[in-house]
Motif scaffolding. Structure first.
Motif: not given
Length: 148
Positions: A98-110, A117-133
């Motif tokens: 979940v952090w990987l998924l939302i981090s592009p907007w949280v960390v680079t907010a300014t 970056i957004i595409w990479n982290n969204c795909w990576l976050g989604a895959v990581t969430i699915l693997l964790g589940l």
């Protein structure tokens, strides 16, 4: 006269021994081994992704991905090497995803994140969430099986 030492606490309980045996059987299945390997690979990719996708010039998101990737990789490695001790920690992969998924907007907010970056982290976050589940599903199957 000496009395034989009985194990203290829950370690000597017969249901604990049965649960360990079931966990070892489940952890040695092909599905579990593949899942552990995929979690390890997701962690390694998350750690190196700032250099693969070329966003290492943005140090905040690069450090975030490096730290989260190392954490996911260590959990994946632990699941591979000592699954009987690590399967209960499989749930921690989901919030890291979940952090990987939302981090592009949280960390680079300014200064905003680039599309790569957004595409990479969204795909990576989604895959990581699915693997964790999926890893949590193996754990739940183990604990439910011991209650029957």
């Amino acid at each position: 006269m000496s009395y034989p030492q009985q194990p203290t606490g829950m370690t000597g309980h017969p249901e604990i021994a049965e649960m360990r045996e079931r966990l070892e059987r489940t952890a040695s299945t092909g599905r579990a081994i593949a899942l552990e390997g995929l979690i390890l690979l997701a962690g390694v990719y998350a750690a190196i992704s700032p250099w693969v996708v070329h966003f290492s010039a943005q140090p905040d998101i690069a450090v975030s991905n490096l730290i989260v990737g190392i954490a996911v990789g260590v959990i994946g490695l632990g699941l591979t090497l000592v699954p009987e001790r690590m399967f209960r920690l499989a749930w921690t992969i989901v919030p890291l995803g979940v952090w990987l998924l939302i981090s592009p907007w949280v960390v680079t907010a300014t200064h905003g994140a680039r599309a790569g970056i957004i595409w990479n982290n969204c795909w990576l976050g989604a895959v990581t969430i699915l693997l964790g589940l999926a890893a949590m599903g193996l754990t739940i199957g183990i604990t439910r099986g011991t209650r029957r």
